[in-house]
Design an enzyme around this catalytic site. Sequence first.
Site, PDB file in Angstrom:
ATOM      1  N   TYR A  54       7.021  42.763 -28.903  1.00  0.00           N
ATOM      2  CA  TYR A  54       6.360  43.959 -28.389  1.00  0.00           C
ATOM      3  C   TYR A  54       6.377  45.077 -29.441  1.00  0.00           C
ATOM      4  O   TYR A  54       7.401  45.389 -30.040  1.00  0.00           O
ATOM      5  CB  TYR A  54       7.025  44.466 -27.106  1.00  0.00           C
ATOM      6  N   GLY A  61       1.678  48.735 -23.498  1.00  0.00           N
ATOM      7  CA  GLY A  61       1.592  49.024 -22.079  1.00  0.00           C
ATOM      8  C   GLY A  61       1.120  47.818 -21.292  1.00  0.00           C
ATOM      9  O   GLY A  61       1.635  46.702 -21.444  1.00  0.00           O
ATOM     10  N   HIS A  84      -4.430  57.489 -28.114  1.00  0.00           N
ATOM     11  CA  HIS A  84      -3.449  58.252 -27.353  1.00  0.00           C
ATOM     12  C   HIS A  84      -3.526  59.752 -27.650  1.00  0.00           C
ATOM     13  O   HIS A  84      -2.914  60.548 -26.932  1.00  0.00           O
ATOM     14  CB  HIS A  84      -2.045  57.737 -27.636  1.00  0.00           C
ATOM     15  N   ASN A 197       6.771  57.424 -29.142  1.00  0.00           N
ATOM     16  CA  ASN A 197       7.623  57.026 -28.015  1.00  0.00           C
ATOM     17  C   ASN A 197       8.887  57.864 -27.935  1.00  0.00           C
ATOM     18  O   ASN A 197       9.972  57.377 -28.208  1.00  0.00           O
ATOM     19  CB  ASN A 197       8.012  55.546 -28.183  1.00  0.00           C
TER      20      ASN A 197
END
Length: 512
Positions: A54, A61, A84, A197
């Site tokens: 990932y 997501g 984003h 993040n």
Amino acid sequence: MHTVVVGTSGVTASDVLAVARAGARVELSGEAVAALTAAREIVDALAAKPDPVYGVSTGFGALATRHIGQELRTRLQRNIVRSHAAGMGPRVEREVVRALMFLRLKTVCSGHTGVRPEVAQTMADVLNAGITPVVHEYGSLGCSGDLAPLSHCALTLMGEGDAEGPDGVVRPAAELLAAHGIEPVELREKEGLALLNGTDGMLGMLLMALADLDTLYKSADVTAALSLEALLGTEKVLAPELHAIRPHPGQAASAANMLAVLKGSGLTGHHQDDAPRVQDAYSVRCAPQVAGAGRDTVAHARLVAERELASAVDNPVVLPDGRVESNGNFHGAPVAYVLDFLAIAVADLASIAERRTDRLLDKNRSHGLPPFLADDAGVDSGLMIAQYTQAALVSEMKRLAVPASADSIPSSAMQEDHVSMGWSAARKLRTAVDNLTRVVAIELYAATRAVELREGLTPAPATRAVIDAARAAGVAGPGPDRFLAPDLAAADAFVRDGRLLAAVETVTGPLL
């Protein structure tokens, strides 16, 4: 110019404030560069394997089930930043964006994100050049990090989007980078995700609010003491032995501050001789209990902020044993809760200050002061509408005290089905803190005027120092009606920049 050196750990709240507010330079330590290099080697090794990881070789997501081939991964990382960077609304303040960028750099340098050293160095270079990405008010749900705000910052690193230069002019980011000799970065595996993040926006705003509230809570103790004095109240309720039997530390500190301000006053206690009162009103008598509870809330929020500051928030994270593991550490709940707690405490502190101001203006409750502290009541309205302004500010603060963290709107096709709304909690707290400054300023304006109207009675030396400093700063005293807004603005500046506190402490020494 002060320089903040970023290592793998140890960044302090003072470091964040120095970079965000004072424009301190940023340098990466050798330790940080070594940690960045080691973590990147782990990511590169995983990227070369066929197994999906990932953030390295998958989508994001709800799209994380797709394995992305090596030929598309640079595009993948670039695309996550572009897609984003979807914020809308007014621009966020420069100090917030600088805090946001610096805190993300702090986590990147922890060695847990897998970002290359050259990307971290570019982040530092952008900060040092005084380039501030354009970040918008809306776009973060406070989960999976402050995604949209951080994306707008990452977009600048890529030389895309708009940013503000050190001259305050907004230009294309590519132009600003070129003008300062900074090469745009081309993001590789995991790097786009790692730059987005984090809880950095909400944490940065929390740290700045805590710094402001440290001054404001002391200032509110001062204005509460001035109001008690102006109302001929008794300082006996501030005795240490009374607060020792209810041992909340904030309450004891607030009472001690008020007692220090009132030392030597010739006004306190006179009501016992002229118009007996068994007790002062709650807004006067319970000032330390309310302000103290807020102080204890600030102390809890500071503990949470320190823990978050010591954290490496990313998903996935690179562990020392070489694993790259997904997690939920990006969830903003711990920070969001205390941001909301503070908004409640700040609203209540403003509320009790407004009640004291109203008491000073009401001839039926002010124990001999003229109506609205007017020079010629009826011809003059005095401070009647100043209290309206204060009431309007408090009313808004009560609305802002409704917790954002109690809300959650699912996103990302229900993959991100519970979010913290921490960014929203932080944004409304900034407004609440700003309003508290104005509320305290109006109480200061009213209380100093009221003290001066007590002819024949001598105020405390600390009170006299405040009045003298306020008058020198353009905060007018008693007299006929005048254009009030400039006076209130002067009072606001007097509180906001710390001159109120400085004036008191020339007499009392440092307050608690």
